[in-house]
Design an enzyme around this catalytic site. Sequence first.
Site, PDB file in Angstrom:
ATOM      1  N   HIS A   1      35.009  45.278  34.265  1.00 52.18           N
ATOM      2  CA  HIS A   1      34.893  43.899  34.767  1.00 52.18           C
ATOM      3  C   HIS A   1      34.300  43.033  33.659  1.00 52.18           C
ATOM      4  CE1 HIS A   1      32.425  40.674  36.766  1.00 52.18           C
ATOM      5  NE2 HIS A   1      33.574  40.464  37.358  1.00 52.18           N
TER       6      HIS A   1
ATOM      7  N   HIS B   1      33.235  33.719  29.759  1.00 53.62           N
ATOM      8  CA  HIS B   1      32.934  33.622  31.182  1.00 53.62           C
ATOM      9  C   HIS B   1      32.730  32.151  31.493  1.00 53.62           C
ATOM     10  CE1 HIS B   1      30.524  35.267  34.854  1.00 53.62           C
ATOM     11  NE2 HIS B   1      31.772  34.997  35.141  1.00 53.62           N
TER      12      HIS B   1
END
Length: 583
Positions: A118, A164
């Site tokens: 992830h 991110h």
Amino acid sequence: MSKQTYRVCFCFRRRFRLAVSEAPEDIKKLFDQYSENGFMSVDGLQRFLVEVQKEEKATREDAQKIIDSVKHFHRKGLNLEGFFKYLFFGDINPPLASHGVHHDMSAPLSHYFIYTGHNSYLTGNQLSSDCSDVPIINALKRGVRVIELDIWPNSTKDNVDVLHGGTLTTPVELIKCLRSIKEYAFVASEYPVVITLEDHLTPDLQAKVAEMVTQTFGDILFSPGPECLKEFPSPDSLKKRIIISTKPPKEYLEAKEAKDKENVTERAKAGSDEEAWGKEVPDLKSLKSSRITDDKNDSDEKDDDDTDDGEKSQHNLAPEYKRLIAIHAGKPKGGLDECLAVDPDKVRRLSMSEQQLEKAAVTHGKQIVRFTQRNILRVYPKGIRVDSSNYNPLIGWMHGAQMVAFNMQGYGRSLWLMHGMFKSNGGCGYVKKPDFLLKSDEVFDPKARLPVKTTLRVTVYMGEGWYYDFKHTHFDAYSPPDFYARVGIAGVPADSVMKKTKTLEDNWVPSWDEVFEFPLTVPELAILRIEVHEYDMSEKDDFGGQTCLPISELRSGVRAVSLNNQKGDKYSSVKLLMRFEFI
């Protein structure tokens, strides 16, 4: 090395006798049982291998190889010292079989648990760490088969970065990540690597990504065309291939970045109560009761990649980009019933956060299992895990979820379980799901109470190696360490438990000699957890090593179990002598 001195103050020292590794009483009895006149012959060792170690196919030649590998032997065979050395020292008696890939690899991808990362590009926490290709490389070297990349326009909107979104993480260029994936994809395993893309791009940048991906991977890229697959191919048929998975994305909305920034403060408040080696793995038994109170928190959850605007999203998609997508992701409109509907004419990938899965499992457990028989379910950490911690992976595996996505850059007990599961099947990153999760006529009910299938008896004899791998004052400045071991099972709720030995004071070579029994209702999903800690009266106990072993591949008999550090890397010398019996 017979004595060791610790300085207590300027003028006073404490002296301790150093224990020497000695065979436990059980080992001496086994040696007496299979030896004559103080020596274990080739025939005696072969009988020991067959009867105690349960190596039914062991031959005299196998026994002779063991004797030849041990220095302490006589022409008559092994003496006690040599027998003990074979069992505990060296690398010839591991707890897991080393027979490489041995599962059937010809079934569709949906029939396997797949080693999944992830936010694979993050070096640390989810809010402010650097983005880099280094954690991607490290994951691939460990055997991870699914790499996730969040792709965004760069600051000048003319190229593509990986970061991110809506956080302070520093970006890395997409092309750098792609080139590293190509270089390291098949170092640890020849089975396919899936790149899941969380796409925040405009159509012109999607076209640029398509060009990058095509040029970087060339012939090893698996591109079945723009249509959805009717069934997933097998890992065997996709050896050394790269697969792209993403949803047919919506229009790029610049407003999304602003929205994500609003959530940063919310996530930061969550914090973490992880101990130095990771908090205890969450107990699945308590999930049902806690889900109701979590509904409110989960409503703000970032849905990683699965909201699907249907056909409208297709119109804003660069055609060359669309052709790259081999595994289509998307969440149909409607509720859980629609999300988990099985289409006989096409397969897809669905994503859920850990909280969404926990809630869905309460009311739709069997439907989730049925969905995962043909389709792929990806589970990802909830957004408030800003410290890159993880969750209990069994919630996904017991429902058939193939891609249980973990933050691989940190460490902790949940990640140790992930490492343990994927030691199976030669460490190739694909583990065949148990047959009961694949039966279409009788769908497995994860909530059902099941009878005990087998009981695992574990004997923890002794430990060795800390004296060589740690500074002598690492655990205690004034005396040798006080070690205890924790042993238990991670599995379905009925099987999950942890037990501990007594604490042995002032001893570098602890000899616990304790027996534990673990009844198992679903041994196929069970993982044996082993930890060693050093008791500290005034502070938190010190970490002394850990490992997790899949029960499905655990070898019976007396075995030398090497321990790892917090990050999952093997210590040079630290190991336990243990016995495993299925009764």
